[in-house]
Enzyme design. Structure first.
Site, mmCIF file in Angstrom:
data_model
loop_
_atom_site.group_PDB
_atom_site.id
_atom_site.type_symbol
_atom_site.label_atom_id
_atom_site.label_comp_id
_atom_site.label_asym_id
_atom_site.label_seq_id
_atom_site.Cartn_x
_atom_site.Cartn_y
_atom_site.Cartn_z
ATOM 1 C CE LYS A 17 0.933 1.057 4.485
ATOM 2 N NZ LYS A 17 1.619 2.286 4.959
ATOM 3 C CG ASP A 145 -0.617 -0.362 7.809
ATOM 4 O OD1 ASP A 145 -1.462 0.542 7.969
ATOM 5 O OD2 ASP A 145 0.607 -0.148 7.719
#
Length: 308
Positions: A17, A145
């Protein structure tokens, strides 16, 4: 009750990401920070193979340096497997073969992607059929995350970053990422941010929120508008710890990037390009200067089982 095995070996993958926007509030009593983040999953993937075993074990390889990746219960993927096993009952052990392509300790959530892929792989291997909501609940226990690596796409994260809501992103965005040889510790970067703020290095947001300009740029697919709205409150801390990255940021911008930013806690750098052709030109230029840039795009889906 032991769930039946649905295959001898299964594979899942999950994306790394980028934080397109990352506003960090003050440190709380528990040592954590409230944040507001705009995440985008990009086309650089971690792969996890899962197969039955007598115990819980892992092996790690990949196209990046994996020498610092733990092979014990400090590894998020192994902890993810144990969580799924706890929900199944007594499925026996599992061996996870992790193939990494996301820079280690690079601010792109590679370890979290491993964990998300392990959740999906073990759920499939053991025929648990836990469902999306339960997998996300388990993901939230593993780190801020991990839920996004499971979800993918583009999303807004609040609180610790794990309170997610999808964000509409109509267009493809092209990025050139530049990994660094040595990773940075996320807790140490946060600690440096707190130290810089303590010395008067910038204000502290009381209620972090993602800027409206970021959401508008994502909705419209306007790369130039997104470039103008990129923000990472951890960037100054990361650059303070790795001043060599300042010249690389300048080089990328000088080579035609719309903008450059430290990815998460760094030290990976991400440069936004106007499109695929511009990204390729930027990649070639940076490679000619001795760097090892990669062209990726987003948004892409989150953790998924894949055909071996």
């Amino acid at each position: 009750m032991t769930a039946p095995l649905v295959a001898d070996r299964v594979r899942a993958r999950a994306p790394g990401k980028l934080n397109l926007f990352f506003e960090v509030g003050g440190v709380q009593d528990d040592g954590y920070h409230d944040v507001a983040s705009a995440y985008q999953a990009v086309s650089l993937y971690e792969e996890v193979w899962a197969e039955p075993a007598d115990d819980f074990t892992i092996s790690v390889s990949g196209s990046v340096d994996v020498s610092g990746v733990p092979a014990d219960d400090r590894n998020l993927a192994l902890r993810a497997a144990r969580l799924v096993a706890g929900r199944v009952g007594d499925p026996g052990g599992v061996h996870l073969d992790i193939v990494k392509h996301v820079p280690v300790a690079g601010g792109m959530g590679g370890g979290s992607a491993d964990a998300a892929a392990a959740l999906v792989a073990c759920d499939l291997l053991w025929g648990a059929e836990l469902g999306t909501a339960e997998l996300h609940r388990l993901a939230a226990r593993l780190g801020a995350d991990v839920p996004f690596a499971l979800m993918g796409g583009t999303a807004i994260g609040m609180g610790r970053g794990d309170r997610l809501s999808p964000a509409l992103a109509k267009a493809r965005f092209d990025w050139v990422i530049v990994p660094a040889d040595d990773g940075l510790s996320t807790p140490e970067v946060y600690g440096r941010l707190d130290a810089l703020r303590g010395r008067g290095g910038g204000g502290i947001p009381q209620d972090p929120v993602v800027a409206a300009e970021v959401l508008q740029a994502l909705r419209s697919g306007d790369a130039e508008a997104l470039a103008a709205a990129l923000r990472n409150d951890l960037q100054d801390a990361a650059l303070d710890m790795r001043p060599d990255l300042v010249d690389v940021l300048a080089a990328g911008r000088g080579a035609g990037a719309l903008a450059g930013i430290v990815s998460g806690s760094g030290p990976t750098l991400a440069f936004l390009a106007a499109g695929p052709e511009e990204a390729l030109e930027l990649q070639v230029t940076l490679a000619a200067s001795g760097l090892a840039p990669l062209h990726v795009h987003g948004p892409v889906p989150g953790a998924r089982a894949t055909t071996p």
